[in-house]
Design an enzyme around this catalytic site. Structure first.
Site, PDB file in Angstrom:
ATOM      1  N   ARG A 203      -6.113   0.206  -8.504  1.00 20.16           N
ATOM      2  CA  ARG A 203      -5.630  -1.184  -8.532  1.00 20.16           C
ATOM      3  C   ARG A 203      -6.089  -1.829  -9.835  1.00 20.16           C
ATOM      4  O   ARG A 203      -6.986  -1.304 -10.514  1.00 20.16           O
ATOM      5  CB  ARG A 203      -6.147  -1.962  -7.330  1.00 20.16           C
TER       6      ARG A 203
ATOM      7  N   SER B 158       0.869 -42.751 -20.307  1.00 21.36           N
ATOM      8  CA  SER B 158      -0.188 -41.775 -20.079  1.00 21.36           C
ATOM      9  C   SER B 158      -0.526 -41.849 -18.599  1.00 21.36           C
ATOM     10  O   SER B 158      -0.963 -42.893 -18.106  1.00 21.36           O
ATOM     11  CB  SER B 158      -1.394 -42.105 -20.949  1.00 21.36           C
TER      12      SER B 158
ATOM     13  N   HIS C 173     -23.855 -25.731  -0.327  1.00 20.34           N
ATOM     14  CA  HIS C 173     -22.905 -26.754  -0.768  1.00 20.34           C
ATOM     15  C   HIS C 173     -23.026 -26.999  -2.271  1.00 20.34           C
ATOM     16  O   HIS C 173     -22.043 -26.990  -3.008  1.00 20.34           O
ATOM     17  CB  HIS C 173     -23.173 -28.049   0.009  1.00 20.34           C
TER      18      HIS C 173
ATOM     19  N   CYS D  56      -3.896 -38.137 -18.603  1.00 18.30           N
ATOM     20  CA  CYS D  56      -5.284 -38.220 -19.027  1.00 18.30           C
ATOM     21  C   CYS D  56      -6.243 -38.233 -17.853  1.00 18.30           C
ATOM     22  O   CYS D  56      -7.418 -38.469 -18.011  1.00 18.30           O
ATOM     23  CB  CYS D  56      -5.495 -39.444 -19.928  1.00 18.30           C
TER      24      CYS D  56
ATOM     25  N   MET E 231      -5.319  -7.565   9.368  1.00 18.04           N
ATOM     26  CA  MET E 231      -4.799  -6.582  10.315  1.00 18.04           C
ATOM     27  C   MET E 231      -5.731  -5.380  10.404  1.00 18.04           C
ATOM     28  O   MET E 231      -6.638  -5.205   9.605  1.00 18.04           O
ATOM     29  CB  MET E 231      -3.388  -6.217   9.921  1.00 18.04           C
TER      30      MET E 231
ATOM     31  N   ARG F  94      -3.214   2.679   8.969  1.00 16.05           N
ATOM     32  CA  ARG F  94      -3.468   1.354   8.370  1.00 16.05           C
ATOM     33  C   ARG F  94      -2.183   0.549   8.283  1.00 16.05           C
ATOM     34  O   ARG F  94      -1.111   1.111   8.077  1.00 16.05           O
ATOM     35  CB  ARG F  94      -3.978   1.507   6.936  1.00 16.05           C
TER      36      ARG F  94
ATOM     37  N   GLY G  92      -8.035  -8.497   5.490  1.00 15.40           N
ATOM     38  CA  GLY G  92      -8.813  -8.756   6.695  1.00 15.40           C
ATOM     39  C   GLY G  92      -7.995  -9.206   7.876  1.00 15.40           C
ATOM     40  O   GLY G  92      -8.531  -9.495   8.953  1.00 15.40           O
TER      41      GLY G  92
ATOM     42  N   TYR H  57       2.169 -34.084 -23.611  1.00 18.30           N
ATOM     43  CA  TYR H  57       0.820 -33.515 -23.781  1.00 18.30           C
ATOM     44  C   TYR H  57      -0.010 -33.731 -22.525  1.00 18.30           C
ATOM     45  O   TYR H  57       0.327 -34.568 -21.686  1.00 18.30           O
ATOM     46  CB  TYR H  57       0.105 -34.128 -24.991  1.00 18.30           C
TER      47      TYR H  57
ATOM     48  N   LYS I  42       0.834  -1.201   0.000  1.00 19.08           N
ATOM     49  CA  LYS I  42       0.000   0.000   0.000  1.00 19.08           C
ATOM     50  C   LYS I  42       0.873   1.258   0.000  1.00 19.08           C
ATOM     51  O   LYS I  42       0.644   2.181  -0.783  1.00 19.08           O
ATOM     52  CB  LYS I  42      -0.923  -0.029   1.228  1.00 19.08           C
TER      53      LYS I  42
END
Lengths: 886, 886
Positions: free
Chosen positions: B353, B776, B469, B843, B109, B98, B107, B863, B28
């Site tokens: 920002r 693979s 959920h 895969c 400090m 700050r 969140g 790949y 900051k």
């Protein structure tokens, strides 16, 4: 190779070879030379070196120049020594032609016997043996063997002709054919050869010999031999030697004979000359069991006093034999198994080799030989195979016990076992998990039953012989088995078996005696094996040598006591779940599982606490100041819930209760329980379970410490795969332990460690070692996960795998060093790098397998842990490991 | 640290710090300095360096000598720039205090605002703002915040007092309290402080500042902050800086205001200045939604023409803002999100920002900025997060389609899905295995449903919100979800749901629109996503950069076509078992399984041959000359047998048939099917199954080759753990392939390789590579076995693991680099050592996870292969991997 020495003679007390020339002469050739040099009378012969075999293949399958000349020169030498002549129609020299590689490859390569016979020389054999029938039979066999090995004609073609001949003569056995018939057979065989090859059967002995030698070289590169070498890591370029040796016959009259002998008693190890013989007989007569062999000396006559011994019949020959056996034993410094033939009063040794022996005998001979100054202690240790000890370590039935013997089957695998009858492998597994001792009774077993056989104390089958599946597998497992007990009738569906008017139902107790085949109703008293003083002496030497410690896997004070008796140096694995299956605990355990919330669970756990504490106290007391590793709860909770069938039988439960239990069981059901909610995963989702167990361990230890015991508890967290799992569970265990010790005012040494049984744990052992104070390799689970084999299910394909050569061994029996072992070794290196004083153990069943124990020593483990009865095996294997690495 | 520069000023166009001084000034502080130096008007202030924090802790929590003097000097500078004075009762300077560490720790400090207020200065604030109520409210908030952060008094104590005051005044909201009431509150707050601490609330602004700075240092070492640093690997010695900055107010009259703006449209990416503001308001008023914010300029007014824009209201300020935004975007070369406040006609920038944006916007901005010469292509690529693309790649409902919308829930996870309704996770899994498309309908979902959610095309729940959920998990999976659809009533037992008078039963088709929350009866027509030209441009740059190839997992011609559209370069995994579940095949497949012997099995396999051949031909045709890796049969056979419930429904079966089928199913039952009789174990016990499949592959390939196609089949043997397994199955595959090619007179290039999915295969990759022509990595199974986690069962404990921080991620979503990744890397090294030109792919589902793709690039795979819709994500992630390693 252009020119050089190709052929090495032996005979008449002088040989050109020696025992240490195995690479050149092959094992057999070197030994024949060695015996000859020792002055042992060996039928004369010569060895064509392995270099010739190599040259043969390098030279487009042609003999090197000069070979044949050397062969002819050596044939002459044999003729001189043996007083017979190759091709002589009066007194013909006959020879055997055999392969002999650096390492024995049993059954892989071919042999030709009686070479030198033809229509002329057979007359000489008749003259010498006095038996026309024997001579034509030898001739017939020679033609068949030669045609098969050298000319490549299938043996069955000859068998057909022989069968036809027997039919035409109206006889059933080969022995029913007389000399005339056999003579006809020879002619018919030769006609067959002409038919198949377009050429006459070779009558010239030298031509016979030439071709036979070539055939032995050829046999080095058959498909079968190549395959065998591949499996056994034998390089193809080694080649084979060829041994040409004169034949001697023990059936040339009553001044001839043949026999086998051991230089000490192979059953007991007693230092007595021990053997059997027959006059006027061939080797196969002794073993075939048609004639009863005679004892070799007076000392052995005992019950058979009517049979005359060699000592009495031919005292001079016996004297010579005795002096030879002493020389041989002295020379080889080991008990020898010898074969001899007496041809017209002259003794020939055909073979000497290290004699096979029982475990008891091996121990006695080893200890005796040290006392006799023949070998040193280290050699004595190496003379006893660890696996062999298994024979000695099983319990047997108390000889004083009154037994209700209801049937008798085959004594398929030794030892004795008592247990409750079950009829399926699955049921056996389930009951064993509840710590019940069971006997698995089946009509016959199949690979699907492996897990159940493993779980059972003993196996009883109504069908199948000594090599049936049940018998073979049980012996492999060192487990008591009575097989082929036809008297019993097994009804697997009705869960009972009957024998006469006795019915034995599921859950009834029976006892098996695997050494006699007896099936006994009820629980017979078993006695622990008594071990000889020689055993104790040998094991004391073993303990001086080995560096790997040996602990035991034991969950009860009884097992712990047995293990201490066998020399265990601590408990490497005490499984707490087995304690949960006790009849007095199960209801509380189930209450804990059925708990709807933490509070209810805590109440149930509080009930379990004093029981667990009591368990630990009893075990600690037995183990005194030895370390005890206690594994916290491992199996999934559903294993503790009753099955539907069992629920229905319980009158104490309401329909509602049953529904609730079934619902809970269903909610706990897992697709792959092996990879499910178990081990430390339980300890993380329900920390209070592990907290109770740790509290019980430390309260037990503290209270005993106050009584003066020195307790060193080791708490083991199972199924850790990630450092954070261990960090979480260790933190809470340390907290509880410290609280208990503070409360009791006792300060104990203790350790918290982990099982390494998940591949990821081995891969990240450097991280895990930052928290763990010891590693214990759980190689059962590690094998399951590394291979992706469920042990419960692999029975379907694993036998086929071993059979098709895809796996060399069952990886659950002997550790897979390449794969699973690689992980173990990696974990040791990484763990030690993070924490130099980290302790390493193994507690899977591999801890009692000799090959695996040697592996554990080699990679630097601190200890192995195995079942009590395997502790001596592991100790011996650990000593072998030390001696073999020097 | 004894003496030195501790404090760095910024303000009035000059700052002592710079953007590259983050380590010293925190993120900051460095940014405020940078903005100031750019000439952007920032409220003046100063930064106390992180070194002071370190010194504070090293010096027993005391400030270094000379710090306070520097602070006072800098306060003076602020006063001069801002024209206000600390503690001045007429025009007081108020400041914020700050924290600001090197890396943002959101969140973690604490912050104190409005510092400098007391009973005197509040009068000055009233004077400046003209609002007594605002001023006392600011004062009240300051006392509460300061007391909480600096004095450690719990916020709830203050809330209680406020509540009481509201009750006494008969108002419900804070805004109901007038200035007098708030003044009382301030007094009551101060009394509380005296009560709690025994001391008066500090009135001296300098004392307030002194203590507040100390409190920020203290907040660096709260339990919470330490925990956060541990999880995010932030070293404790970094420390935090402290920023003291003058407060500015946008609510000091109609010449004041506040707003937020983006330099481009964050939704579309269009190059327009885009923002909202309010006159005479504080920042929170803009976001709280009580007053409707005004558009920032005329261009944006559109529908809201009655709202005046900043451009109209304060043209000069707007001009200044426009010039600032252009300067900022030019300087940072990225779209900026800025916050501004206008205090009495003077513009202040509070923050700039990088702006958050949608995927579409990210792509457009990146491509535009390249065209504008602002960034290069590589930067553009890095500006789009691979995972973000997921938003763009899902099918949507055809806008032309007529829809029977029966209910509307929350649009919980975007995209659209069509499928047959199922009511249990288990059922969803089963049906998906048979290649059916299903929608999972539940009252609400729980962790046990994860596998089912994975298997379903979409999820519908009647309960739960946007963070339920179902919603959270579905978004994580990139799967369509409508949650909290209260209109529907789910009866899971009866397997139906109702909405109004419509009943939808198991098996009925519905369509979900996860972007609108609509539930539609029947199968709606879906349309593939349309991708912009900018997308195509960006992806063309991506393809220039990446070296890792991207293939797809596809079992049907349709999926293959979609994948090619998305740029797939071949098929990395074509699962043949999915082909077996077709309705026309299942009876034949079952006949094969039920076969009592090899002959019966061969007859059934002969029936399957033409079907399989047809399948392969269709896929080969779509893929043309791209490689296609076909995996031979993998799942255990029992998966193909019907369940008891299904059997009972089949009228075509006799009771006897059913019994036979059930018996077979029972005999195939496995305790841990995951580790059971599947993969190459089937191919070894029943070689004829793999032989049929290989025959089908090569007949298909040969026939197409004759039509002019270039087919490169790659045959993949699954579940190999031991070289001999591969040797056995490869030998028979080669034999069949060669036979077919010879018969057809075609010579194809082909390869035979293996999955590496069993830990042992990775450990012995050097051996396996002697036979395999490609590897693979099947990281799904490899993760299951390496962790010992059954994916089907881990739902019970895995969420708790991630939650408790035991695992950082779900290892089935992002590859566990330490453990599973270590095995993969080991296998690559060992494999390459044995066979330098070995090809490596992955895969498992990790092939479409950006973090995992970067890992695959780093360890040198050839790949990755992923589901068709994730192909662009993998391509982009592969390019990121290249750019990040430079």
């Amino acid at each position: 190779m252009t020119e050089g020495k190709f052929v090495y003679f032996f005979g008449d007390g002088k040989a050109e070879g020696r025992a240490d020339m195995k690479n050149l002469l092959g094992g057999k050739g070197a030994n024949l030379a060695e015996m000859t040099n020792l002055g042992v009378p060996v039928p004369a012969g010569f060895t064509i070196s392995t270099e010739v075999c190599t040259a043969y293949y390098e030279n487009n399958k042609k003999y090197p120049k000069g070979l044949w000349q050397q062969i002819e020169e050596n044939i002459n030498k044999i003729e001189q020594v043996m007083g017979a002549e190759f091709g002589d129609p009066d007194n013909p020299l006959l020879v055997s032609v055999r392969s002999g590689a650096r390492i024995s490859m049993p059954g892989m390569m071919d042999t030709v016997l009686n070479l030198g016979l033809n229509d002329q020389t057979v007359q000489g054999l008749i003259k010498q043996s006095g038996s026309e029938r024997f001579s034509y039979d030898s001739y017939r066999r020679f033609v068949q063997m030669y045609s098969n090995v050298v000319l490549g004609i299938k043996g069955e073609e000859f068998e057909k002709l022989l069968k036809k001949k027997k039919a035409s003569r109206g006889v059933k056995k080969d022995t029913g054919l007389d000399a005339a018939a056999l003579k006809e057979v020879v002619a018919e065989y030769k006609a067959l050869v002409k038919d198949e090859t377009g050429q006459d059967f070779p009558d010239d002995p030298k031509q016979q010999l030439d071709k036979a030698i070539g055939a032995v070289f050829e046999s080095w590169n058959t498909e079968r031999a190549i395959q065998y070498r591949k499996i056994n890591n034998i390089p193809g370029h080694w080649g084979t030697a060829v041994n040409v040796q004169s034949m001697v016959f023990g059936n040339l009259g009553d001044d001839s004979g043949t026999g086998v002998a051991f230089t000490r008693d192979p059953a007991t190890g007693e230092r007595v000359f021990f053997g059997e013989y027959l006059l006027n007989a061939q080797g196969e007569d002794v073993v075939a069991g048609i004639r009863t062999p005679h004892p070799i000396n007076k000392a052995q006559k005992k019950g058979n006093s009517h049979l005359s011994s060699l000592e009495e019949e031919m005292p001079e020959v016996y004297q010579e034999l005795e002096s030879i056996y002493q020389r041989l034993e002295q020379h080889y410094a080991d008990m020898q198994d010898i074969e001899f033939t007496i041809q017209k009063g002259k003794l020939y040794l055909l073979q000497t080799r290290t004699g096979k022996r029982t475990a008891a005998s091996a121990i006695k001979i080893a200890v005796d030989m040290v006392n006799e100054g023949l070998i040193d202690k280290h050699t004595a240790i190496l003379r006893v195979e660890p696996q062999q000890l298994d024979q000695l370590l099983h319990p047997t039935i108390d000889p004083e016990a009154k037994l209700d013997i209801i049937a008798k089957g085959l004594p398929a695998s030794p030892g004795a076992a008592v247990g409750q009858v079950v009829f399926t492998a699955e049921h056996a597994v389930k009951e064993a998990e509840r710590d019940k001792k069971v006997i698995l009774v089946r009509t016959e077993t199949s690979p699907e039953d492996i897990a159940g056989m493993h779980a059972a104390k003993g196996i009883l089958t109504s069908r199948g012989g000594m090599t049936s599946h049940a018998a073979v597998v049980a012996r492999g497992m060192g487990k008591c088995c009575v097989a082929g007990c036809g008297a019993i009738s097994v009804d697997e569906a009705a869960k009972k078996f009957t024998v006469g008017n006795v019915t034995v139902s599921e859950g009834d107790y029976i006892t098996l005696n695997g050494s006699t085949g007896e099936v006994i109703l009820g629980k017979a008293q078993l006695v622990e094996p008594e071990l000889s003083d020689d055993f104790a002496t040998l094991m004391s030497w073993v303990d001086e040598v080995r560096t790997l410690k040996v602990r035991t896997n034991a969950d009860t004070p009884e097992d712990s006591q047995v293990a201490i008796g066998f020399g265990a140096e601590g408990i490497g694995l005490c499984r707490t779940e087995h304690m949960f299956f006790g009849e007095d605990r199960l209801p509380t355990v189930r209450r804990m599982i059925m708990a709807n919330n933490k509070e209810e669970r805590l109440i149930a756990l509080k009930g379990l606490l004093p029981m667990q504490k009591g368990d630990f106290k009893e075990i600690f007391k037995v183990m005194k100041d030895l370390p005890v590793t206690i594994r916290l709860l491992d199996p999934p909770l559903h294993e503790f819930l009753p099955k539907k069938e069992d629920l229905d039988k319980d009158p104490g439960l309401s329909a509602e209760d049953k529904k609730t239990i079934l619902k809970k069981a269903a909610s706990l059901h897992e697709v792959n329980p092996m990879l499910g909610h178990r081990g430390c995963r339980l300890g993380i989702t329900y920390p209070e379970i592990y907290e109770m167990q740790v509290q019980a361990i430390f309260e037990a230890a503290c209270e005993l410490a106050q009584e003066g015991y020195t307790i060193i508890p080791e708490v083991m967290i199972p199924l850790v795969g990630h450092i954070e799992e261990l960090r979480f569970t260790k933190k809470s265990a340390v907290k509880v332990a410290e609280e208990v010790m503070q409360r009791c005012g006792v300060n104990l040494e203790y350790q918290i460690g982990t099982m390494i049984e998940v591949p990821r744990a081995a891969l990240t052992a450097d991280e895990i070692a930052t928290e763990a104070e010891f590693f214990s390799f759980g190689t059962n689970d590690l094998t399951q996960m590394t291979f992706g084999f469920s042990r419960d299910d692999a029975g379907v394909f694993l036998p086929a795998y071993v059979e098709k050569g895809i796996l060399p061994d069952d990886p659950f029996i002997s550790i897979d060093q390449n794969g699973v072992g690689q992980l173990v070794e990696m974990a040791v290196k990484k763990g030690r790098a993070s924490r130099p004083n980290l302790k390493f153990g193994i507690c899977g069943e591999h801890g009692g397998d000799p090959k695996s124990v040697e592996f554990c020593h080699r990679i630097g483990l601190t200890y192995v842990s195995c079942s009590p009865y395997r502790v001596p095996i592991a100790r011996l294997a650990a000593a072998h490991a030390v001696l073999k690495e020097n």
